[in-house]
Write a protein that holds these residues in place. Structure first.
Motif, PDB file in Angstrom:
ATOM      1  N   THR A 421       0.851  -1.197   0.000  1.00 61.01           N
ATOM      2  CA  THR A 421       0.000   0.000   0.000  1.00 61.01           C
ATOM      3  C   THR A 421       0.881   1.238   0.000  1.00 61.01           C
ATOM      4  O   THR A 421       2.065   1.172   0.330  1.00 61.01           O
ATOM      5  CB  THR A 421      -0.927   0.044   1.240  1.00 61.01           C
ATOM      6  N   ALA A 425      -2.153   4.151   6.551  1.00 62.28           N
ATOM      7  CA  ALA A 425      -3.620   4.089   6.631  1.00 62.28           C
ATOM      8  C   ALA A 425      -4.197   3.227   5.513  1.00 62.28           C
ATOM      9  O   ALA A 425      -5.248   2.589   5.679  1.00 62.28           O
ATOM     10  CB  ALA A 425      -4.208   5.500   6.577  1.00 62.28           C
ATOM     11  N   GLY A 426      -3.519   3.194   4.379  1.00 58.82           N
ATOM     12  CA  GLY A 426      -3.968   2.375   3.252  1.00 58.82           C
ATOM     13  C   GLY A 426      -3.956   0.894   3.575  1.00 58.82           C
ATOM     14  O   GLY A 426      -4.695   0.112   2.962  1.00 58.82           O
ATOM     15  N   ILE A 428      -5.125  -0.464   6.248  1.00 58.72           N
ATOM     16  CA  ILE A 428      -6.421  -0.792   6.871  1.00 58.72           C
ATOM     17  C   ILE A 428      -7.457  -1.062   5.784  1.00 58.72           C
ATOM     18  O   ILE A 428      -8.145  -2.084   5.797  1.00 58.72           O
ATOM     19  CB  ILE A 428      -6.881   0.360   7.801  1.00 58.72           C
ATOM     20  N   THR A 429      -7.556  -0.135   4.814  1.00 58.56           N
ATOM     21  CA  THR A 429      -8.554  -0.305   3.750  1.00 58.56           C
ATOM     22  C   THR A 429      -8.227  -1.516   2.879  1.00 58.56           C
ATOM     23  O   THR A 429      -9.141  -2.161   2.371  1.00 58.56           O
ATOM     24  CB  THR A 429      -8.657   0.966   2.884  1.00 58.56           C
ATOM     25  N   SER A 526     -12.916   6.046   5.777  1.00 54.59           N
ATOM     26  CA  SER A 526     -11.935   6.079   4.680  1.00 54.59           C
ATOM     27  C   SER A 526     -10.522   6.258   5.223  1.00 54.59           C
ATOM     28  O   SER A 526     -10.325   6.795   6.327  1.00 54.59           O
ATOM     29  CB  SER A 526     -12.260   7.217   3.712  1.00 54.59           C
ATOM     30  N   SER A 527      -9.543   5.846   4.425  1.00 58.12           N
ATOM     31  CA  SER A 527      -8.127   5.920   4.861  1.00 58.12           C
ATOM     32  C   SER A 527      -7.686   7.366   5.074  1.00 58.12           C
ATOM     33  O   SER A 527      -6.860   7.648   5.949  1.00 58.12           O
ATOM     34  CB  SER A 527      -7.209   5.227   3.849  1.00 58.12           C
ATOM     35  N   ASP A 528      -8.225   8.315   4.292  1.00 59.67           N
ATOM     36  CA  ASP A 528      -7.860   9.734   4.439  1.00 59.67           C
ATOM     37  C   ASP A 528      -8.228  10.250   5.834  1.00 59.67           C
ATOM     38  O   ASP A 528      -7.443  10.946   6.489  1.00 59.67           O
ATOM     39  CB  ASP A 528      -8.569  10.595   3.385  1.00 59.67           C
ATOM     40  N   ILE A 530      -8.792   8.374   8.515  1.00 63.22           N
ATOM     41  CA  ILE A 530      -7.986   7.647   9.513  1.00 63.22           C
ATOM     42  C   ILE A 530      -6.610   8.286   9.621  1.00 63.22           C
ATOM     43  O   ILE A 530      -6.078   8.473  10.725  1.00 63.22           O
ATOM     44  CB  ILE A 530      -7.875   6.150   9.138  1.00 63.22           C
ATOM     45  N   LYS A 531      -6.044   8.662   8.457  1.00 64.33           N
ATOM     46  CA  LYS A 531      -4.719   9.293   8.461  1.00 64.33           C
ATOM     47  C   LYS A 531      -4.739  10.631   9.189  1.00 64.33           C
ATOM     48  O   LYS A 531      -3.841  10.935   9.986  1.00 64.33           O
ATOM     49  CB  LYS A 531      -4.228   9.484   7.016  1.00 64.33           C
TER      50      LYS A 531
END
Length: 568
Positions: A421, A425-426, A428-429, A526-528, A530-531
């Motif tokens: 990834t 954070a990516g 996780i998704t 979303s990963s954004d 979460i980041k």
């Protein structure tokens, strides 16, 4: 060289405080035993540096000292001297004027060698003093790797090619040529050149009218200087590498993989060979792995707070630690460093990898072999029956592997693995996209670590450069943060092959799965988002970690932007 001249050189070096009397005595004994030039002996014994010795030698002999690396030699002059002469006599043509050829040599007082060269080239010779390392580098640069070997093969091949074609069928002929001493020597020269250039990969790429050889050095591909005649020996070179890797030399339509063990410069290397069919012949990638790699957390390039966090994470009794990043970002090295730190008699550590890149003593390592059904998932099930404390899964590629990896951690195992990834954070998704339930991710994963490799500034040509507003904006750094910070770049020198970089280190992004992050995972956020939450809790992005290494003078803004811009 006369004894007086020899003694004078030693006396001059002693007078200048460059060597001691005992060092000179030692060098003179070796000089008499080997029968070589005293200057060469002094450098070989590492009593004096070549660049330091040569100006003194020039002063003593009254002969000009020339630094070949600073010259741009005319190709027409290089063509006057065949590669085999240059290599045999360790000489380099420099210039030609009025039928007088200036050549760089190690020992300008070796009259017999100079007379030989004069007769062979049918012109007057003017010797200039050059260092051995300088001469060998110039021969590689202007003639190409193994030029003298290909030259000798070409001469033989031209004379015998008609007989060869009549005498043997094509495949047998190629196999015979692949075992020819000259082809063996040439392939060895390619491998040796890659090792001495610190390459991690060798790419041999066939095209319609060319065969390219490129070395990957510090993550960037550089074309190796290879004679243009290499194309006509393509089948023999490919067959030689196949023989070394124990592959089928008659099979040219299917990809093949193999391994080679070689010793270069006193170091044992493990070469991973991959053959790929192309319209113009088989392309080869050779990954160079040292069997003496030493892995330590301290050597990974972690900033102090990240090092402390990782040391806490690897002491956890159970859970999963994922390292994410693209191919070639150093994920495996990070995992091996963690395993090496935990490698103790009281712990059972088992890994399943594809492939096993390095052998680690006292750790059980399993190679994935899908052809016989030994996949990551199948191997993981068997590993669990061997009562491991710590497990390492080379890569989580599918739902089945991901699920077993996560459930293993829930049954009391500490598991390490990798994901492909862009950022932490990516990861996780990616797991959620594979079909893993959010509650399993939230309850099992301890940390996602994203990483990239950046090149280090060459210490030999490091210089300060101005900080621009545009670069700071791209890095996400404010003017206040940059106040008083000195930024450096490499100017480019012979030591770094004029790239400005030498060696690599890593930049990291640690996303610890805290209680607030777990809530976001359970909500399939979303990963954004979460980041953003992780950053608000103190997570440093890859670009921010890169900025800290820029401030330490380790790397450049361009390097950090090259590898981290797409994730910021």
């Amino acid at each position: 060289m006369s004894i007086n001249k020899t003694m004078l050189l030693g006396e001059m070096l002693i007078a200048k405080g460059m060597i001691t009397v005992s060092n000179l005595d030692r060098a003179l004994k070796e000089h008499k035993r080997a029968g070589e030039f005293l200057g060469v002996t002094l450098v070989k014994l590492k009593l004096v540096e070549e660049d330091t010795l040569m100006p003194v030698l020039s002063e003593q002999l009254g002969i000009e000292y020339v630094k070949l690396r600073d010259l741009n030699i005319d190709p027409a002059v290089v063509e006057k001297v065949p590669a085999k002469f240059a290599s045999h006599y360790k000489m380099m043509p420099i210039s030609l004027k009025d039928n007088i050829l200036t050549i760089g040599v190690l020992d300008p007082l070796d009259i017999h060698t100079l007379d030989d060269i004069r007769l062979l080239l049918s012109c007057e010779i003017r010797p200039a003093l050059c260092g051995e390392k300088d001469i060998l580098e110039a021969i590689r640069k202007y003639y190409g790797i193994g030029a003298e070997t290909l030259e000798s093969i070409t001469t033989e091949f031209t004379a015998d090619d008609t007989k060869r074609s009549l005498r043997r069928p094509e495949v047998e002929d190629i196999e015979n040529l692949a075992e020819d001493a000259s082809i063996i020597k040439f392939v060895n020269q390619i491998l040796s050149g890659a090792y001495h250039d610190r390459a991690t990969d060798i790419h041999i790429e066939p095209f319609a009218d060319d065969l390219k050889v490129r070395y990957r050095i510090d993550g960037i591909l550089h074309e190796a200087a290879i004679p243009p005649t290499i194309k006509q020996f393509q089948p023999a070179i490919i067959s030689r590498i196949k023989i070394m890797a124990n592959l089928n030399i008659a099979e040219r339509r299917l990809p093949q993989d193999g391994r080679i063990k070689v010793k270069v410069g006193g170091e044992e290397l493990d070469l991973r060979v991959s053959m790929l069919p192309t319209p113009f012949g088989e392309g080869i990638d050779i990954r160079i792995l040292s069997t003496k790699m030493v892995y330590s957390l301290e050597g990974l390039g972690l900033i102090e707070d990240h090092l402390k966090l990782l040391e806490v994470l690897i002491k956890k009794p159970h859970g999963v630690i994922f390292v994410t990043g693209p191919t070639g970002s150093g994920k495996t090295t990070t995992l091996y460093a963690c395993l090496n730190k935990m490698n103790k008699n009281e712990l059972k550590i088992i890994t399943i990898e594809d492939p096993i890149e390095y052998q680690i003593p006292a750790i059980t390592q399993i190679q994935v072999t899908p052809k016989i059904g030994l996949t990551f998932a199948a191997g993981l099930r068997s590993i669990l029956r061997h009562d491991p404390d710590i497990m390492m899964v080379g890569e989580v590629r599918d739902y089945e592997t991901a699920e077993i990896t996560i459930r293993s951690s829930l049954t009391g195992h500490l598991v390490f693995s990798t994901l492909h990834t862009n950022d932490a954070a990516g990861g996780i998704t990616r797991l959620l996209d594979m079909g893993i339930e959010p509650y399993l991710v939230a309850s099992s994963v301890e940390c996602f670590i994203a990483q990239r490799l950046v090149r280090l500034i060459c210490p030999n040509c490091k210089q300060e450069v101005p900080v621009t507003k545009e670069v700071l904006r791209e890095l996400g750094v404010s003017q206040d943060e940059a106040k008083g910070v000195k930024i450096f770049e490499g100017k480019g020198c012979d030591n770094c092959k004029f790239t400005g970089y030498r060696g690599r280190t890593a930049i990291y992004e640690f996303l610890a799965v805290s209680a607030p992050i777990k809530e976001l995972i359970l909500a399939r956020t979303s990963s954004d988002k979460i980041k953003k939450k992780a950053v608000s809790e103190g997570m440093r992005s890859l670009a921010q970690d890169g900025w800290l290494k820029i401030k330490k003078g380790l790397t450049t803004t361009a390097e950090v932007l090259r590898v981290a811009k797409e994730t910021s």
